[in-house]
Scaffold this motif. Structure first.
Motif, PDB file in Angstrom:
ATOM      1  N   TYR A   1       0.820  -1.210   0.000  1.00 23.26           N
ATOM      2  CA  TYR A   1       0.000   0.000   0.000  1.00 23.26           C
ATOM      3  C   TYR A   1       0.856   1.263   0.000  1.00 23.26           C
ATOM      4  CZ  TYR A   1      -3.829   3.163   0.739  1.00 23.26           C
ATOM      5  OH  TYR A   1      -4.737   4.178   0.567  1.00 23.26           O
ATOM      6  N   ILE A   2       1.830   1.336   0.875  1.00 21.29           N
ATOM      7  CA  ILE A   2       2.643   2.562   0.941  1.00 21.29           C
ATOM      8  C   ILE A   2       3.484   2.717  -0.317  1.00 21.29           C
ATOM      9  CG2 ILE A   2       4.666   1.555   2.116  1.00 21.29           C
ATOM     10  CD1 ILE A   2       3.058   4.998   2.832  1.00 21.29           C
ATOM     11  N   ASN A   3       3.948   1.609  -0.874  1.00 22.17           N
ATOM     12  CA  ASN A   3       4.754   1.671  -2.089  1.00 22.17           C
ATOM     13  C   ASN A   3       3.956   2.240  -3.251  1.00 22.17           C
ATOM     14  OD1 ASN A   3       6.973   1.086  -3.906  1.00 22.17           O
ATOM     15  ND2 ASN A   3       5.768  -0.657  -4.622  1.00 22.17           N
ATOM     16  N   ALA A   4       2.692   1.853  -3.355  1.00 25.61           N
ATOM     17  CA  ALA A   4       1.870   2.292  -4.482  1.00 25.61           C
ATOM     18  C   ALA A   4       1.256   3.668  -4.269  1.00 25.61           C
ATOM     19  CB  ALA A   4       0.761   1.270  -4.735  1.00 25.61           C
ATOM     20  N   MET A   5       0.916   4.024  -3.031  1.00 28.06           N
ATOM     21  CA  MET A   5       0.035   5.170  -2.816  1.00 28.06           C
ATOM     22  C   MET A   5       0.693   6.375  -2.147  1.00 28.06           C
ATOM     23  SD  MET A   5      -2.558   3.843  -4.240  1.00 28.06           S
ATOM     24  CE  MET A   5      -3.777   5.124  -3.952  1.00 28.06           C
ATOM     25  N   TYR A   6       1.974   6.276  -1.734  1.00 26.40           N
ATOM     26  CA  TYR A   6       2.556   7.408  -1.002  1.00 26.40           C
ATOM     27  C   TYR A   6       2.554   8.689  -1.842  1.00 26.40           C
ATOM     28  CZ  TYR A   6       6.953   7.523  -3.596  1.00 26.40           C
ATOM     29  OH  TYR A   6       7.890   7.676  -4.593  1.00 26.40           O
ATOM     30  N   LYS A   7       2.858   8.572  -3.138  1.00 29.77           N
ATOM     31  CA  LYS A   7       2.964   9.771  -3.968  1.00 29.77           C
ATOM     32  C   LYS A   7       1.599  10.366  -4.275  1.00 29.77           C
ATOM     33  CE  LYS A   7       5.079  11.742  -8.102  1.00 29.77           C
ATOM     34  NZ  LYS A   7       5.792  11.497  -9.376  1.00 29.77           N
ATOM     35  N   SER A   8       0.635   9.508  -4.583  1.00 29.76           N
ATOM     36  CA  SER A   8      -0.697  10.041  -4.877  1.00 29.76           C
ATOM     37  C   SER A   8      -1.310  10.685  -3.625  1.00 29.76           C
ATOM     38  CB  SER A   8      -1.614   8.934  -5.416  1.00 29.76           C
ATOM     39  OG  SER A   8      -1.764   7.888  -4.491  1.00 29.76           O
ATOM     40  N   PHE A   9      -1.020  10.129  -2.438  1.00 30.48           N
ATOM     41  CA  PHE A   9      -1.466  10.772  -1.193  1.00 30.48           C
ATOM     42  C   PHE A   9      -0.762  12.116  -1.012  1.00 30.48           C
ATOM     43  CE2 PHE A   9      -0.563  11.198   3.508  1.00 30.48           C
ATOM     44  CZ  PHE A   9      -1.821  11.682   3.844  1.00 30.48           C
ATOM     45  N   GLY A  10       0.540  12.156  -1.270  1.00 30.94           N
ATOM     46  CA  GLY A  10       1.275  13.406  -1.136  1.00 30.94           C
ATOM     47  C   GLY A  10       0.796  14.475  -2.088  1.00 30.94           C
ATOM     48  N   GLN A  11       0.329  14.071  -3.273  1.00 29.84           N
ATOM     49  CA  GLN A  11      -0.155  15.039  -4.256  1.00 29.84           C
ATOM     50  C   GLN A  11      -1.414  15.772  -3.801  1.00 29.84           C
ATOM     51  OE1 GLN A  11      -0.566  12.639  -7.809  1.00 29.84           O
ATOM     52  NE2 GLN A  11       1.423  13.273  -8.615  1.00 29.84           N
ATOM     53  N   THR A  12      -2.097  15.249  -2.777  1.00 28.51           N
ATOM     54  CA  THR A  12      -3.308  15.912  -2.298  1.00 28.51           C
ATOM     55  C   THR A  12      -2.994  17.188  -1.526  1.00 28.51           C
ATOM     56  OG1 THR A  12      -3.380  14.607  -0.246  1.00 28.51           O
ATOM     57  CG2 THR A  12      -4.535  13.708  -2.165  1.00 28.51           C
ATOM     58  N   PHE A  13      -1.734  17.370  -1.096  1.00 27.39           N
ATOM     59  CA  PHE A  13      -1.388  18.599  -0.372  1.00 27.39           C
ATOM     60  C   PHE A  13       0.005  19.134  -0.714  1.00 27.39           C
ATOM     61  CE2 PHE A  13      -0.536  14.919   2.276  1.00 27.39           C
ATOM     62  CZ  PHE A  13       0.734  15.122   2.774  1.00 27.39           C
ATOM     63  N   ILE A  14       0.728  18.472  -1.618  1.00 24.14           N
ATOM     64  CA  ILE A  14       2.037  18.953  -2.070  1.00 24.14           C
ATOM     65  C   ILE A  14       2.029  18.989  -3.598  1.00 24.14           C
ATOM     66  CG2 ILE A  14       4.525  18.525  -2.137  1.00 24.14           C
ATOM     67  CD1 ILE A  14       4.248  17.009   0.500  1.00 24.14           C
ATOM     68  N   SER A  15       2.151  20.176  -4.190  1.00 26.50           N
ATOM     69  CA  SER A  15       2.097  20.318  -5.651  1.00 26.50           C
ATOM     70  C   SER A  15       3.497  20.554  -6.219  1.00 26.50           C
ATOM     71  CB  SER A  15       1.169  21.465  -6.048  1.00 26.50           C
ATOM     72  OG  SER A  15       1.594  22.680  -5.453  1.00 26.50           O
ATOM     73  N   ASP A  16       4.386  19.621  -5.956  1.00 33.20           N
ATOM     74  CA  ASP A  16       5.762  19.704  -6.447  1.00 33.20           C
ATOM     75  C   ASP A  16       6.199  18.298  -6.838  1.00 33.20           C
ATOM     76  OD1 ASP A  16       8.526  19.898  -6.814  1.00 33.20           O
ATOM     77  OD2 ASP A  16       8.782  21.390  -5.244  1.00 33.20           O
ATOM     78  N   ASP A  17       6.140  17.997  -8.141  1.00 35.60           N
ATOM     79  CA  ASP A  17       6.381  16.638  -8.607  1.00 35.60           C
ATOM     80  C   ASP A  17       7.803  16.185  -8.333  1.00 35.60           C
ATOM     81  OD1 ASP A  17       5.437  14.250  -9.994  1.00 35.60           O
ATOM     82  OD2 ASP A  17       6.847  14.824 -11.555  1.00 35.60           O
ATOM     83  N   HIS A  18       8.772  17.059  -8.555  1.00 38.62           N
ATOM     84  CA  HIS A  18      10.170  16.688  -8.333  1.00 38.62           C
ATOM     85  C   HIS A  18      10.431  16.425  -6.858  1.00 38.62           C
ATOM     86  CE1 HIS A  18      12.306  18.111 -12.277  1.00 38.62           C
ATOM     87  NE2 HIS A  18      11.294  17.311 -12.495  1.00 38.62           N
ATOM     88  N   TYR A  19       9.797  17.204  -5.992  1.00 36.19           N
ATOM     89  CA  TYR A  19       9.979  16.981  -4.554  1.00 36.19           C
ATOM     90  C   TYR A  19       9.420  15.617  -4.142  1.00 36.19           C
ATOM     91  CZ  TYR A  19       9.927  17.699   0.489  1.00 36.19           C
ATOM     92  OH  TYR A  19      10.134  17.562   1.835  1.00 36.19           O
ATOM     93  N   LEU A  20       8.230  15.292  -4.638  1.00 39.43           N
ATOM     94  CA  LEU A  20       7.632  14.005  -4.311  1.00 39.43           C
ATOM     95  C   LEU A  20       8.445  12.850  -4.877  1.00 39.43           C
ATOM     96  CD1 LEU A  20       3.879  14.912  -4.890  1.00 39.43           C
ATOM     97  CD2 LEU A  20       4.931  14.339  -2.708  1.00 39.43           C
ATOM     98  N   ALA A  21       8.971  13.040  -6.088  1.00 39.88           N
ATOM     99  CA  ALA A  21       9.841  12.009  -6.662  1.00 39.88           C
ATOM    100  C   ALA A  21      11.120  11.868  -5.844  1.00 39.88           C
ATOM    101  CB  ALA A  21      10.176  12.353  -8.111  1.00 39.88           C
ATOM    102  N   GLY A  22      11.624  12.994  -5.340  1.00 40.65           N
ATOM    103  CA  GLY A  22      12.823  12.962  -4.494  1.00 40.65           C
ATOM    104  C   GLY A  22      12.585  12.212  -3.203  1.00 40.65           C
ATOM    105  N   ILE A  23      11.381  12.356  -2.645  1.00 43.30           N
ATOM    106  CA  ILE A  23      11.042  11.583  -1.449  1.00 43.30           C
ATOM    107  C   ILE A  23      11.145  10.093  -1.737  1.00 43.30           C
ATOM    108  CG2 ILE A  23       9.160  10.952   0.124  1.00 43.30           C
ATOM    109  CD1 ILE A  23       8.178  13.824  -0.049  1.00 43.30           C
ATOM    110  N   GLY A  24      10.594   9.682  -2.892  1.00 42.54           N
ATOM    111  CA  GLY A  24      10.666   8.278  -3.263  1.00 42.54           C
ATOM    112  C   GLY A  24      12.084   7.805  -3.508  1.00 42.54           C
ATOM    113  N   SER A  25      12.895   8.673  -4.120  1.00 44.86           N
ATOM    114  CA  SER A  25      14.285   8.304  -4.391  1.00 44.86           C
ATOM    115  C   SER A  25      15.056   8.072  -3.103  1.00 44.86           C
ATOM    116  CB  SER A  25      14.964   9.407  -5.214  1.00 44.86           C
ATOM    117  OG  SER A  25      14.374   9.527  -6.483  1.00 44.86           O
TER     118      SER A  25
END
Length: 456
Positions: free
Chosen positions: A294-318
């Motif tokens: 669940y966390i592997n698949a959904m962490y980014k889509s959950f983050g997109q609900t309140f963080i509008s920075d794609d590179h930042y969210l990708a950096g979190i995953g990296s």
């Protein structure tokens, strides 16, 4: 045989081991780095869903696309035992070669299937990728543990750290290739920029080619010690019997000698599944991997609900990949120092609390969300270093690959169950309800740790 001849033979084997043993670990890490593309799914899903939602079918969304990842994990569980059986028939190099080829073929074929339907993507990026991972996953671990029998937890941790670290390269490559200008998705979570969407099909060709190079180098490095080399390796740390390479000329060459199990018996798969201990491990794996998926698949889509920075969210995953990798080593080492029972109890309790409090991160901003994601990845990573090690410890090494493959059948249940729950609950109760449900599932895992037998 003269002492001089024994010295020459011992020197030859020790010299060979000093090259082959670390090479096998390095090869295993290289292979697992590519298998770890699985952990970039949360990042890649945002682009794949957007592409299919805009250009293939409006019915493709974040609720149903998780089936791709769930079928990947279910495929691993269904076919993992085949990897162990294949390795016993054709050896570690060919087994890894076949599995890696299937994995990369699945990614490459998604270049075409993403233009067709969600079902075809499930077949290539889901089913074929999972099959490739299942055929390849266990063999590097079996090789590493047999070269370093006194440091099994550490060696398993190092190799599966490659799996955890794989998303570091994959996520960065995907994001820089698809969204170099850091354009945000729309308010509904979908990317609509034509530049991003146009590049989605071709990214699968790039990923497949990069992986194939790494995989084939790893396959060349992978090896298992012969029975004689294994005997020398097992005594090497204590400095005993280095000359005794032929003390027992009648010893069977068909199977490698095993390190002692807790019960003193090496179990075949059919014997293992008759034990209570196996089902304790199976349930732990089932419950933990529901949370991990669940966390592997959904962490980014959950983050997109309140963080509008794609590179930042990708950096979190990296960087989560780094925590995933380091965690596997740390948890493996903790088991070496304490016990499986202690380590897995701490792990499941931490994971339960982290999932229960994950919804609060939307009020903590970027820093709070980042910290929670990284802690979850660090914590859940221990499952994949503790479980393979305890299977070998509990049931022996001669049938380790097949035994661990059977344990992985829990993913046949956890993958589809996770997808069904997410599809039904995400729109009904939102991310908060989903995270709390996962936390409740993990609390059951905490309780099961109290059933783990003494000595493990």
């Amino acid at each position: 045989m003269s002492i001089q001849a024994k010295c020459k033979i011992a020197y030859f084997y020790l010299s060979k081991m000093k090259i082959q043993a670390p090479a096998a670990v390095i090869g295993g890490i290289l292979i697992h780095l590519t298998l770890g593309n699985l952990y970039s799914f949360g990042n890649m899903m945002t682009y794949m869903v957007s592409y299919m939602h805009e250009r293939v079918s409006p019915y493709v969304n974040y609720g149903n696309f998780i089936w791709v990842n769930s079928i990947t994990t279910a495929s691993q569980g269904l076919f993992m035992v085949c990897g162990g059986l294949l390795e016993r028939k054709i050896g570690p190099k060919l087994t890894c070669f076949v599995g890696c080829s299937v994995l990369s073929a699945g990614i490459l074929l998604t270049h075409y299937t993403i233009e067709v339907s969600l079902f075809t993507v499930i077949l290539t990026y889901g089913l074929l990728s999972g099959l490739g991972i299942s055929l390849t996953y266990v063999t590097p671990l079996a090789c590493g543990m047999q070269w370093y029998p006194e440091k099994k937890g550490l060696i398993n941790g190092l190799i599966v750290a490659g799996f955890g670290l794989g998303a570091l390269g994959s996520t960065n490559l995907q994001t820089l290739y698809l969204n170099p200008d850091n354009k945000p998705p729309e308010a509904n979570g979908y990317f609509v920029d034509t530049g991003i969407l146009d590049r989605v099909p071709s990214v699968f060709i790039v990923l497949a080619l990069v992986f194939l190079v790494m995989q084939y180098v790893g396959c060349l490095l992978i090896s298992k010690p012969t029975p004689t080399e294994l005997q020398d390796t097992r005594h090497w740390p204590e400095g005993e019997n280095l000359l005794g390479v032929a003390d027992n000329p009648d010893e069977s060459q068909d199977e490698l000698p095993s390190t002692p199990t807790v019960t003193g018996i090496d179990l075949r798969p059919v014997q293992m599944i008759q034990t209570k201990t196996f089902y304790i491990f199976w349930m732990l794996y089932l419950l933990n991997t529901i949370a991990i998926g669940y966390i592997n698949a959904m962490y980014k889509s959950f983050g997109q609900t309140f963080i509008s920075d794609d590179h930042y969210l990708a950096g979190i995953g990296s960087f989560a990949a780094i925590f995933n990798a380091v965690g596997r080593i740390v948890w493996g080492r903790l088991m070496d120092k304490t016990s499986f029972r202690t380590a897995i109890r701490i792990l499941t309790l931490m994971l339960t609390l982290l999932f229960a409090t994950m919804p609060l991160t939307k009020h903590m901003g970027k820093v709070g969300f980042t910290g929670w994601v990284w802690l979850i990845f660090f914590t859940f990573s221990g499952t994949f270093s503790l479980m393979p090690t305890v299977v070998e410890k509990a049931f022996g090494s001669p049938h380790y690959s097949a035994n661990y493959g059977i344990l992985f059948t829990s993913q046949v249940v956890s993958g589809p169950l996770l997808a069904a729950v997410n599809q039904l609950m995400l729109n009904a109760v939102g991310y908060t309800g989903c995270f709390l449900t996962i936390s409740g599932i993990l609390s059951l895992s905490v309780g099961i740790t109290f059933l783990v037998p003494d000595g493990l």
